[in-house]
Design a protein around this motif. Sequence first.
Motif, short mmCIF file in Angstrom:
data_model
loop_
_atom_site.label_atom_id
_atom_site.label_comp_id
_atom_site.label_asym_id
_atom_site.label_seq_id
_atom_site.Cartn_x
_atom_site.Cartn_y
_atom_site.Cartn_z
N PHE A 117 3.63 7.04 9.81
CA PHE A 117 2.91 6.58 8.62
C PHE A 117 1.63 5.89 9.16
N LEU B 66 -2.31 4.11 8.17
CA LEU B 66 -3.20 3.43 7.02
C LEU B 66 -4.18 2.54 7.60
N ALA C 44 -5.06 -0.06 -4.21
CA ALA C 44 -4.78 0.80 -3.38
C ALA C 44 -3.96 0.37 -2.21
N LEU C 45 -4.38 -0.82 -1.57
CA LEU C 45 -3.51 -1.33 -0.39
C LEU C 45 -2.15 -1.57 -0.98
N ARG D 28 -0.35 -0.21 -3.33
CA ARG D 28 0.44 1.15 -3.50
C ARG D 28 0.70 1.66 -2.26
N GLN D 29 -0.12 1.48 -1.01
CA GLN D 29 0.18 2.26 0.19
C GLN D 29 1.33 1.42 0.65
N LEU E 68 5.03 2.77 1.74
CA LEU E 68 5.75 2.42 3.03
C LEU E 68 6.86 1.77 2.94
N ASN F 273 -0.94 10.16 6.02
CA ASN F 273 -2.02 9.39 6.39
C ASN F 273 -3.04 9.19 5.25
N PHE F 274 -3.50 8.01 4.70
CA PHE F 274 -4.44 7.73 3.89
C PHE F 274 -5.68 7.90 4.19
N ASN F 275 -6.16 8.10 5.32
CA ASN F 275 -7.78 7.93 5.79
C ASN F 275 -8.21 9.10 6.72
N THR G 207 -6.34 12.55 2.06
CA THR G 207 -5.12 11.94 2.20
C THR G 207 -4.30 13.05 2.95
N VAL H 205 5.98 9.65 -3.20
CA VAL H 205 4.74 9.54 -3.54
C VAL H 205 4.75 9.42 -5.13
#
Length: 267
Positions: A150, A152, A160-161, A163-164, A168, A200-202, A244, A260
Amino acid sequence: MLEFLAECARAAGAVLEDHFGRLTTVRTKDNAASVVTEADLAAERCLFERIRARFPEDGFLGEETGFAPGRTAVVWVVDPLDGTSNFVAGLPWFGVMIARIEDAEPREAALYLPALGAMYTAQKGRGARRNDTPLAVSPATDLSQVLIGFGLDGTGDAAALRRQGLLLAAVAQRSRNVRATNSLVDFCYTAEGRLGGTINFNCKLWDLAAPTLLVREAGGVVTDLAGRAPDFRLDAAATTRTHTVLAAAPALHRELRALVDAVPAGV
């Protein structure tokens, strides 16, 4: 062709090893989590010179030097030092990634972990290997049987953070546990079944091209978090577009996609 990619990756890896533990310059790029060192720049010069000497007509996309279009349908996409923050901290979770993209599709890839002496390679339709060993994603069919990677980074978008963070928590609750190198290591370990999958988000295109081919050729599924195929367009936005990524064994990919979808969108 794979032999050439591996040679280039090893050469850039040797540059990284020469700098490991001896850095003098660390510069922040977009934010505190995004840094560049003299090792990144030297490794990318090494890759650019080797590739351009052999394939002068092809395009080149590097994390540090940007996009240089060529006269063919081929573009070499390189990340000379993936896991720079790990590298700066003296952690061994870093490496070199090279992908040869033709007609907007990865055809060959090499991912090298210098600290581990591990070379991962893939060729479209020909499978994936670690050194001389064929790779296969985890045979597990339930998240409770596997670890999940995972990755981020901090963001100015508080919603957004959150939601991440919720995702997680959901993944940690459903899986055996979560691990985070936030680097190519998570994708390499997914391809060889040590991890059941990774999120991965980024990611940028250079973070995505080689791992996508590696995981796919090991039998895995790679999409964005919405379930769409990766976008390998090499247009004016190729260097700035953020992706993503959800890469996993097929059954586990379906479970992770369900998690998700279950995270509230308006948090």
